[in-house]
Design a protein around this motif. Structure first.
Motif, PDB file in Angstrom:
ATOM      1  N   UNK A   1     -69.544   5.697  65.355  1.00  0.00           N
ATOM      2  CA  UNK A   1     -69.779   7.002  65.970  1.00  0.00           C
ATOM      3  C   UNK A   1     -69.425   7.031  67.452  1.00  0.00           C
ATOM      4  N   UNK A   2     -69.769   5.985  68.193  1.00  0.00           N
ATOM      5  CA  UNK A   2     -69.446   5.965  69.624  1.00  0.00           C
ATOM      6  C   UNK A   2     -67.934   6.022  69.835  1.00  0.00           C
ATOM      7  N   UNK A   3     -67.209   5.298  69.003  1.00  0.00           N
ATOM      8  CA  UNK A   3     -65.749   5.316  69.099  1.00  0.00           C
ATOM      9  C   UNK A   3     -65.199   6.706  68.780  1.00  0.00           C
ATOM     10  N   UNK A   4     -65.782   7.354  67.768  1.00  0.00           N
ATOM     11  CA  UNK A   4     -65.317   8.671  67.353  1.00  0.00           C
ATOM     12  C   UNK A   4     -65.543   9.703  68.455  1.00  0.00           C
ATOM     13  N   UNK A   5     -66.730   9.672  69.072  1.00  0.00           N
ATOM     14  CA  UNK A   5     -67.040  10.607  70.158  1.00  0.00           C
ATOM     15  C   UNK A   5     -66.082  10.390  71.327  1.00  0.00           C
ATOM     16  N   UNK A   6     -65.859   9.134  71.678  1.00  0.00           N
ATOM     17  CA  UNK A   6     -64.917   8.816  72.754  1.00  0.00           C
ATOM     18  C   UNK A   6     -63.514   9.268  72.394  1.00  0.00           C
ATOM     19  N   UNK A   7     -63.171   9.121  71.148  1.00  0.00           N
ATOM     20  CA  UNK A   7     -61.869   9.513  70.621  1.00  0.00           C
ATOM     21  C   UNK A   7     -61.640  11.011  70.809  1.00  0.00           C
ATOM     22  N   UNK A   8     -62.632  11.821  70.424  1.00  0.00           N
ATOM     23  CA  UNK A   8     -62.515  13.273  70.539  1.00  0.00           C
ATOM     24  C   UNK A   8     -62.479  13.698  71.998  1.00  0.00           C
ATOM     25  N   UNK A   9     -63.275  13.054  72.835  1.00  0.00           N
ATOM     26  CA  UNK A   9     -63.230  13.350  74.270  1.00  0.00           C
ATOM     27  C   UNK A   9     -61.832  13.105  74.818  1.00  0.00           C
ATOM     28  N   UNK A  10     -61.190  12.048  74.346  1.00  0.00           N
ATOM     29  CA  UNK A  10     -59.831  11.751  74.783  1.00  0.00           C
ATOM     30  C   UNK A  10     -58.862  12.852  74.416  1.00  0.00           C
ATOM     31  N   UNK A  11     -59.047  13.454  73.233  1.00  0.00           N
ATOM     32  CA  UNK A  11     -58.188  14.558  72.818  1.00  0.00           C
ATOM     33  C   UNK A  11     -58.359  15.763  73.732  1.00  0.00           C
TER      34      UNK A  11
ATOM     35  N   UNK B   1     -53.691   9.471  67.163  1.00  0.00           N
ATOM     36  CA  UNK B   1     -53.457   8.150  67.710  1.00  0.00           C
ATOM     37  C   UNK B   1     -52.991   8.226  69.163  1.00  0.00           C
ATOM     38  N   UNK B   2     -52.066   9.160  69.440  1.00  0.00           N
ATOM     39  CA  UNK B   2     -51.586   9.311  70.805  1.00  0.00           C
ATOM     40  C   UNK B   2     -52.698   9.814  71.722  1.00  0.00           C
ATOM     41  N   UNK B   3     -53.500  10.755  71.214  1.00  0.00           N
ATOM     42  CA  UNK B   3     -54.580  11.310  72.015  1.00  0.00           C
ATOM     43  C   UNK B   3     -55.647  10.296  72.352  1.00  0.00           C
ATOM     44  N   UNK B   4     -55.784   9.299  71.479  1.00  0.00           N
ATOM     45  CA  UNK B   4     -56.799   8.271  71.714  1.00  0.00           C
ATOM     46  C   UNK B   4     -56.247   7.086  72.511  1.00  0.00           C
TER      47      UNK B   4
END
Length: 234
Positions: A119-129, A224-227
């Protein structure tokens, strides 16, 4: 050991060349575990197990990942209705899924990642987008913007300009192709793909006909690019 596979992007059969010789990475969309599986869940389990077995028969070493979405409104609803904890419900139906597909003679995956474990990775991932301009937030929901990627629609051969606009709200006029990024949905599977199989995969087993899930190639590339992944278009 040569195999020809239909390439939706090129619209023709092409010789299958894995990224690493004699090794194949497969990522398959798993179930949201709020109930027992139905025939729709069994279909991809059997279909991609058949692909996996054939690749193994042809001499390939297959790294097969199938995720469990164990956080979702439907799981919470089932927990509330049954008086059980959310994880108790998820664990029950994960074990039931394994038992049922085993009865169908489906081999267990190499890895079974769970959304709650990342979950922490996913939240960080979406923030990156959001930070990179691929997505935006409205009323607590995050929406992906297909127009942020010039190649959107390349796989499905759909033009964004031909899609009907949603009625203008107080926030902005949004196109129907803007889709939400809730925790526990398909973008999490793309993120888990990166965690468990690296930046590239040979086979992406996602079967879904919904509008915002049609262009799997674009979705996977953009996420992938967004993250921050270096994910080539070819």
């Amino acid at each position: 050991m040569s195999i020809k596979i239909y390439n939706t992007l090129s619209r023709k059969k092409e010789v299958f060349k894995p990224i690493v010789e004699n090794k194949v990475k497969m990522y398959v969309c798993g179930p949201t575990v709020y109930n027992y599986i139905h025939i729709g869940n069994a279909r991809p389990a059997i279909a991609f197990d058949t692909v996996r077995r054939y690749l193994e028969y042809k001499g390939y070493e297959v790294d097969y990942v199938l995720n469990f979405t164990d956080v979702d409104d439907k799981i919470i609803q089932t927990a509330n209705e049954s008086g059980k904890e959310v994880m108790e419900v998820a664990n029950k139906y994960i074990e039931a899924y394994k038992e049922d597909v085993n009865a169908l003679y489906v081999k267990q995956a190499t890895h079974h990642p769970r959304v709650t474990e990342s979950m922490d990775d996913i939240i960080s991932f979406i923030k990156g987008l959001v930070e990179k301009g691929f997505a935006y937030e409205v009323d607590g929901d995050v929406y992906f913007k297909p127009r942020a990627f010039d190649g959107y629609g390349k796989l499905s051969q759909q033009s964004i300009d031909e899609l009907r606009l949603v009625q203008e709200s107080k926030w902005e006029k949004r196109n129907k192709t803007h889709w939400t990024l809730p925790c526990g949905s398909r973008q999490n599977q793309t993120k888990l793909l990166g965690i468990h199989l690296g930046e590239k995969v040979d086979q992406d087993g996602i079967l879904n006909a919904r509008l915002w899930q049609k262009d799997i190639w674009v979705k996977r590339l953009i996420f992938m690019q967004g993250a921050g992944f270096n994910f080539p278009a070819s």
